[in-house]
Scaffold this motif. Structure first.
Motif, short mmCIF file in Angstrom:
data_model
loop_
_atom_site.label_atom_id
_atom_site.label_comp_id
_atom_site.label_asym_id
_atom_site.label_seq_id
_atom_site.Cartn_x
_atom_site.Cartn_y
_atom_site.Cartn_z
N ALA A 1 36.13 -49.21 76.01
CA ALA A 1 35.59 -49.48 74.68
C ALA A 1 34.11 -49.11 74.57
CB ALA A 1 35.78 -50.96 74.32
N LEU A 2 33.43 -48.96 75.70
CA LEU A 2 32.02 -48.60 75.70
C LEU A 2 31.80 -47.11 75.94
CD1 LEU A 2 30.64 -51.56 77.83
CD2 LEU A 2 30.52 -51.30 75.35
N LEU A 3 32.88 -46.36 76.08
CA LEU A 3 32.77 -44.93 76.34
C LEU A 3 33.01 -44.15 75.06
CD1 LEU A 3 34.79 -44.77 79.67
CD2 LEU A 3 32.31 -44.95 79.39
N PRO A 4 32.51 -42.94 74.89
CA PRO A 4 31.62 -42.22 75.79
C PRO A 4 30.19 -42.74 75.69
CG PRO A 4 31.97 -40.93 73.83
CD PRO A 4 32.83 -42.17 73.69
N CYS A 5 29.31 -42.15 76.48
CA CYS A 5 27.88 -42.50 76.40
C CYS A 5 27.30 -41.82 75.16
CB CYS A 5 27.13 -42.00 77.64
SG CYS A 5 27.64 -42.78 79.17
N ASN A 6 26.94 -42.59 74.17
CA ASN A 6 26.38 -41.99 72.96
C ASN A 6 24.93 -41.63 73.16
OD1 ASN A 6 28.70 -42.11 71.38
ND2 ASN A 6 28.32 -44.23 70.84
N ARG B 1 30.94 -37.75 81.15
CA ARG B 1 31.07 -37.18 82.50
C ARG B 1 32.40 -37.72 83.00
NH1 ARG B 1 28.74 -34.52 86.51
NH2 ARG B 1 29.07 -35.23 88.66
N PRO B 2 33.44 -36.90 83.01
CA PRO B 2 34.78 -37.39 83.33
C PRO B 2 34.87 -38.20 84.62
CG PRO B 2 34.92 -35.17 82.48
CD PRO B 2 33.46 -35.47 82.67
N GLU B 3 34.13 -37.77 85.64
CA GLU B 3 34.18 -38.50 86.91
C GLU B 3 33.70 -39.94 86.75
OE1 GLU B 3 33.31 -34.13 87.77
OE2 GLU B 3 32.58 -35.63 86.37
N LEU B 4 32.64 -40.12 85.96
CA LEU B 4 32.13 -41.47 85.74
C LEU B 4 33.06 -42.28 84.84
CD1 LEU B 4 28.30 -40.82 85.32
CD2 LEU B 4 29.50 -41.70 87.33
N ALA B 5 33.62 -41.64 83.83
CA ALA B 5 34.55 -42.34 82.94
C ALA B 5 35.77 -42.81 83.72
CB ALA B 5 34.98 -41.43 81.79
N HIS B 6 36.27 -41.97 84.60
CA HIS B 6 37.44 -42.34 85.40
C HIS B 6 37.10 -43.49 86.34
CE1 HIS B 6 40.23 -41.89 88.87
NE2 HIS B 6 41.10 -41.93 87.87
N ALA B 7 35.98 -43.38 87.04
CA ALA B 7 35.59 -44.44 87.97
C ALA B 7 35.38 -45.76 87.23
CB ALA B 7 34.32 -44.04 88.72
N PRO C 1 34.12 -57.59 81.89
CA PRO C 1 34.50 -58.63 82.85
C PRO C 1 34.35 -58.19 84.31
CG PRO C 1 36.13 -58.46 81.12
CD PRO C 1 35.17 -57.32 80.93
N GLY C 2 34.60 -56.93 84.59
CA GLY C 2 34.47 -56.41 85.96
C GLY C 2 33.12 -55.78 86.19
N GLY C 3 32.08 -56.33 85.61
CA GLY C 3 30.74 -55.74 85.64
C GLY C 3 30.22 -55.38 87.00
N ALA C 4 30.41 -56.24 87.99
CA ALA C 4 29.90 -55.96 89.33
C ALA C 4 30.51 -54.69 89.91
CB ALA C 4 30.16 -57.16 90.24
N ALA C 5 31.77 -54.45 89.63
CA ALA C 5 32.45 -53.26 90.13
C ALA C 5 31.95 -51.98 89.46
CB ALA C 5 33.96 -53.39 89.93
N LEU C 6 31.24 -52.13 88.35
CA LEU C 6 30.75 -50.98 87.59
C LEU C 6 29.31 -50.59 87.97
CD1 LEU C 6 32.09 -52.11 84.13
CD2 LEU C 6 32.95 -50.20 85.50
N GLN C 7 28.71 -51.34 88.87
CA GLN C 7 27.30 -51.14 89.20
C GLN C 7 26.98 -49.70 89.61
OE1 GLN C 7 25.07 -53.66 88.71
NE2 GLN C 7 23.47 -52.17 89.07
N ASP C 8 27.75 -49.13 90.53
CA ASP C 8 27.47 -47.77 91.00
C ASP C 8 27.62 -46.74 89.89
OD1 ASP C 8 26.92 -48.74 93.53
OD2 ASP C 8 28.89 -48.24 94.34
N VAL C 9 28.65 -46.90 89.07
CA VAL C 9 28.88 -45.98 87.95
C VAL C 9 27.72 -46.08 86.96
CG1 VAL C 9 30.38 -45.47 85.98
CG2 VAL C 9 31.39 -46.07 88.19
N ALA C 10 27.32 -47.30 86.64
CA ALA C 10 26.23 -47.50 85.69
C ALA C 10 24.93 -46.89 86.20
CB ALA C 10 26.05 -48.99 85.41
N GLU C 11 24.65 -47.07 87.47
CA GLU C 11 23.41 -46.52 88.03
C GLU C 11 23.43 -44.99 88.05
OE1 GLU C 11 20.56 -48.11 88.49
OE2 GLU C 11 21.61 -49.90 87.80
N ASP C 12 24.58 -44.40 88.35
CA ASP C 12 24.70 -42.94 88.33
C ASP C 12 24.48 -42.42 86.91
OD1 ASP C 12 25.37 -40.24 88.57
OD2 ASP C 12 27.23 -40.61 89.64
N ALA C 13 25.17 -43.01 85.95
CA ALA C 13 25.00 -42.60 84.55
C ALA C 13 23.57 -42.80 84.09
CB ALA C 13 25.97 -43.36 83.66
#
Length: 132
Positions: free
Chosen positions: A76-81, A60-66, A106-118
Motif C-alpha cells: 500500500a506504500l508502493l511505489p516510491c513517489n 525498484r523491483p528488487e526493493l518492492a519484492h523484498a 506491522p512487519g516494520g523491523a523486517a523492512l529496515q534493510d529495504v528502507a535504508e537501501d531505498a
C-alpha cells in the motif's frame, strides 16, 4: 523522525527539474511506473489553477519484492513517489522517506534493510537534482 519526507530545492525551472529527475532516477536504480500531472488533473476535474506539479511513481523491483516478502501490507506504500513541484522562484523535489514504512507496517523491523537501501538511493537522487 522529524519529517515523513525528504526534500531538496533548486533554482532550475520546473521543466528542467522534471527532466533531470527522469534522467537520474535510473542512475539510482529506479524506473517510473506511473505519472500524475496534478496541474492538468486538478484543472480538468475541479477547474482550479495550481502551480505545476507531477507525481512520479518510482519503483525498484528488487526493493518492492523484498519489501512485500517481508510484509505484504507494505504494498500500500508502493511505489516510491517522487514529487516535483513549482514553488515561486524554486522547484521542489520531494519523496516519502522510506523509513516511514518501517513505522507504519506491522512487519516494520523486517523492512529496515529495504528502507535504508531505498533511502540511500533517493537521497542520492535529491543530491543529483538539488542545488540549494
Amino acid at each position: 523522525m522529524t519529517s515523513m519526507t525528504m526534500t531538496t530545492a533548486t533554482t532550475r525551472t520546473y521543466d528542467e527539474t522534471v527532466a533531470l529527475v527522469r534522467r537520474h532516477l535510473p542512475d539510482v536504480g529506479f524506473g517510473v511506473l506511473t505519472e500524475i500531472d496534478m496541474q492538468v488533473t486538478l484543472k480538468a476535474k475541479l477547474g482550479v489553477d495550481v502551480e505545476p506539479q507531477i507525481i512520479l511513481g518510482a519503483c525498484r523491483p528488487e526493493l518492492a519484492h523484498a519489501a512485500t516478502q517481508a510484509d505484504p501490507s507494505v504494498a500500500a506504500l508502493l511505489p516510491c513517489n517522487v514529487v516535483v513541484r513549482a514553488h515561486g522562484d524554486e522547484t521542489i523535489v520531494e519523496t516519502l522517506d522510506p523509513r516511514v514504512m518501517t513505522t507504519m507496517a506491522p512487519g516494520g523491523a523486517a523492512l529496515q534493510d529495504v528502507a535504508e537501501d531505498a533511502r540511500r538511493r533517493l537521497t542520492e537522487l535529491l543530491r543529483l537534482v538539488g542545488n540549494a
